[in-house]
Design an enzyme around this catalytic site. Structure first.
Site, PDB file in Angstrom:
ATOM      1  N   ASP A 102       8.561  44.983  10.702  1.00  0.00           N
ATOM      2  CA  ASP A 102       9.571  45.082  11.749  1.00  0.00           C
ATOM      3  C   ASP A 102      10.861  44.474  11.203  1.00  0.00           C
ATOM      4  O   ASP A 102      10.943  43.271  10.967  1.00  0.00           O
ATOM      5  CB  ASP A 102       9.057  44.283  12.950  1.00  0.00           C
ATOM      6  N   ASP A 204      14.333  47.757  14.258  1.00  0.00           N
ATOM      7  CA  ASP A 204      14.727  47.142  15.519  1.00  0.00           C
ATOM      8  C   ASP A 204      16.112  47.627  15.976  1.00  0.00           C
ATOM      9  O   ASP A 204      17.024  47.725  15.147  1.00  0.00           O
ATOM     10  CB  ASP A 204      14.756  45.621  15.309  1.00  0.00           C
ATOM     11  N   GLU A 259      13.573  51.990  16.843  1.00  0.00           N
ATOM     12  CA  GLU A 259      13.647  51.682  18.271  1.00  0.00           C
ATOM     13  C   GLU A 259      14.980  52.256  18.734  1.00  0.00           C
ATOM     14  O   GLU A 259      16.040  51.794  18.302  1.00  0.00           O
ATOM     15  CB  GLU A 259      13.601  50.175  18.499  1.00  0.00           C
TER      16      GLU A 259
HETATM   17  C1  GLC Z   1      14.301  44.642  20.150  1.00  0.00           C
HETATM   18  C2  GLC Z   1      13.038  43.836  20.052  1.00  0.00           C
HETATM   19  C3  GLC Z   1      13.137  42.666  20.959  1.00  0.00           C
HETATM   20  C4  GLC Z   1      14.317  41.832  20.535  1.00  0.00           C
HETATM   21  C5  GLC Z   1      15.599  42.643  20.464  1.00  0.00           C
HETATM   22  C6  GLC Z   1      16.675  41.929  19.700  1.00  0.00           C
HETATM   23  O1  GLC Z   1      14.452  45.215  21.398  1.00  0.00           O
HETATM   24  O2  GLC Z   1      11.913  44.640  20.283  1.00  0.00           O
HETATM   25  O3  GLC Z   1      11.957  41.911  20.979  1.00  0.00           O
HETATM   26  O4  GLC Z   1      14.493  40.771  21.429  1.00  0.00           O
HETATM   27  O5  GLC Z   1      15.393  43.870  19.800  1.00  0.00           O
HETATM   28  O6  GLC Z   1      16.399  41.908  18.334  1.00  0.00           O
END
Ligand code: GLC
Ligand code: CA
Length: 560
Positions: A102, A204, A259
């Protein structure tokens, strides 16, 4: 319908998302560690999953549980050493399991050396690694921030009389992707890990790397759903992803999943059409609003559950990828409350059966399935209503903000409890011993009190458990390419209780019927159903007198 299937290994895999902090603690500090994962490698193997996505394990001060990286090439000390990491990677590979890491590249920690340099002076060589706004220009145009204590994405920094930009907390400054040095440094980091043998990345908040950095004023009272050009999906996003692909991904046989906030079915293929050479897959959030207020995402709203509309979301997304690209399928992750509590029913009566129903769903859709650790045994929300129980910066900072402003912080927590991220982060429930076999000391986040009855050890022994059902369902997906590639069509789409669909590949067809409600329901279809041809079900007799039992799940073979 005949169509050519474009087989790829990453379409046929089942991904297990592992939250290392809560998986298993082996050195008695109450925090999960890499050695804990190593101890459980055979458990992971026995699930039948073939890829592990591990949440960030890089050096971090843990403002946001690892999503604030201070050194991209070092393992967080709490989790172990680089040698531990390499041993874990080998252990996974020896068992035929791939590892995706990640990677958080929209922002770093404020403790990253780049940022420490950047804030020293206006002419520091790293100044341009981040977004700065000189105070002589006046106060920067307002930007809301997700985790900020004052809801402000600009933080004033006295050393250079300037503000820096942070979408997340003030300890997570955004990197300036328009600076080619930043991009090259990130590609170098990616290659470092791929050269170690990992199999790809979960990227991310990747849509945020390009945004309007002229920082124009945002219209007042704009609804959050319209904010994206100010935060994400900016003008150079596709250029950066293509460059990343050219510089990094194209050189390895890897799997990447972004994401992707604010993506729509209209622009989805721009990211994952094979011919464009960007990403292979991403995940969106269109189906995850269930139980959450659309006015303010920090509050719960149980009334916004409309199965017919929800089915349509899955239908529309499936159609996008029918011929090109590929999707992802998930119901839970570390940013969400537990899937059984949200989409199923976590009462004693229906917890197990609804967890099995949801696994049938996740593992029978046309998209790569992701299972979040703990969901394989049907773990549920803790719903804590006392702020001391929380560790998540998101919840804590929002609560304190309301409290300071004299607003209803207690009412907030009563509502937020049901949707807080910490619900999904409680320690794995391995057995019924003290601290659920997760640790021999008080863990960083309290174990759910139901661990004495809901745990891995008990479920391993019980052939009818959620865990064994999950494993069975994983095997079925592997045995039937139709469940991976088969065309998807809704059946009885206006049914308000049942989610039913067919999956068809050449001559083989399955009909999947899922009852998302706590009362019996009838299916309206002309498809010939033969009760002898049940592939799997969570009831011995899922359908009685033409009525599907509450939370029933069944897969029929309807054509050979
Ligand atoms: C993404 C992650 C989350 C995190 C955010 C900032 O949404 O999944 O857990 O807080 O990014 O990095
Ligand atoms: Ca530990």
């Amino acid at each position: 319908m005949q169509f050519e299937i474009n087989r790829k290994w990453w379409k046929e895999k089942v991904v297990y998302q592992l939250y290392p902090r809560s998986f298993k603690d082996t050195n008695g500090d109450g925090i999960g560690d890499i050695n804990g994962i190593i101890q459980q490698l055979d458990y992971i193997k026995n699930l039948g999953v073939d890829v592990v996505w591990i949440n960030p394990i890089f050096e971090s001060p843990n403002e946001d549980m690892g999503y604030d990286i201070a050194d991209y090439k070092a393992i967080m000390k709490e989790f172990g050493t680089m040698a531990d990491f390499e041993f874990m990677l080998k252990g996974l590979h020896d068992r035929g399991i791939k590892l995706i890491m990640d990677l958080v590249v929209n922002h770093t920690s404020d403790e990253h050396p780049w940022f420490k340099e950047s804030r020293k002076s206006r002419d520091n060589p790293y100044r341009n690694y981040y977004h700065w706004w000189d105070a002589e220009k006046g106060t920067p145009p307002y930007r809301w921030s997700i985790f900020d204590k004052e809801n402000n994405a600009w933080k004033y920094d006295a050393t250079t009389n300037s503000y820096y930009f942070h979408i997340f907390s003030e300890k997570q400054p955004d990197l300036n992707w328009e600076n080619p040095e930043v991009r090259n440094a990130i590609y170098d980091i990616m290659k470092f890990w791929l050269d170690k043998g990992i199999d790809g990345f979960r990227l991310d908040v990747i849509a945020c790397i390009s945004k309007d950095i002229n920082f124009p004023e945002m219209p007042k009272d704009m609804h959050v759903s319209k904010w994206f050009p100010y935060y994400a999906q900016g003008p150079y996003l596709h250029d950066y992803l293509q460059e990343m692909n050219r510089e990094v991904f194209s050189k390895y046989d890897c799997m990447n999943v972004g994401e992707m906030s604010f993506v729509t079915t209209d622009d989805a293929l721009l990211f994952v059409d094979e011919d464009r050479n960007e990403l292979q897959t991403f995940y969106h959030f269109d189906h995850t609003g269930v139980g959450i207020s659309q006015e303010n995402f920090m509050y719960a709203d149980a009334s916004n559950w409309d199965l017919v509309a929800w089915k349509k979301i899955f239908y529309n997304w499936d159609k996008v990828f029918a011929e090109k690209g590929w999707g992802t399928m998930y119901l839970g992750n570390h940013d969400m409350s537990r899937m059984v509590s949200r989409y199923g029913n976590d009462s004693e009566t229906f917890r197990e059966v609804s967890a099995k129903m949801l696994h049938t769903f996740i593992l029978s859709m046309r998209a790569t399935p992701y299972i979040y650790n703990g969901d394989e045994i049907g773990m549920v929300n803790t719903n804590h209503t006392d702020i001391e129980a929380y560790k998540d910066v998101y919840t804590i900072n929002y609560y304190n903000q309301l409290k300071q402003k004299g607003e209803d912080h207690k009412g907030f927590l009563l509502s937020h409890a049901k949707i807080s991220r910490d619900n999904g982060r409680t320690p794995m429930q391995w057995d019924d011993t003290n601290q659920s076999g997760f640790s021999n000391t008080t863990p960083w986040l309290a174990v759910h009190k139901n661990y004495t009855s809901l745990n891995v050890a008990a479920q391993e022994k019980d052939p009818g458990s959620v865990l064994n059902y999950f494993k069975h369902m994983v095997q079925l997906r592997k045995e039937h390419l139709t469940l991976v590639y088969g065309a998807f069509e809704l059946v009885d789409e206006s049914n308000e209780q049942l989610f039913a669909y067919t999956r068809t590949l050449e001559n083989e067809q399955f009909l999947i019927v899922l009852n998302f409600s706590d009362t019996p329901a009838q299916l309206n279809t002309t498809i010939q159903i033969n009760k002898e041809n049940i592939l799997i079900s969570n009831y011995e007799q899922p359908c009685k007198n033409n009525n599907y039992e509450p939370y029933a799940a069944v897969i029929y073979k309807t054509r050979k």
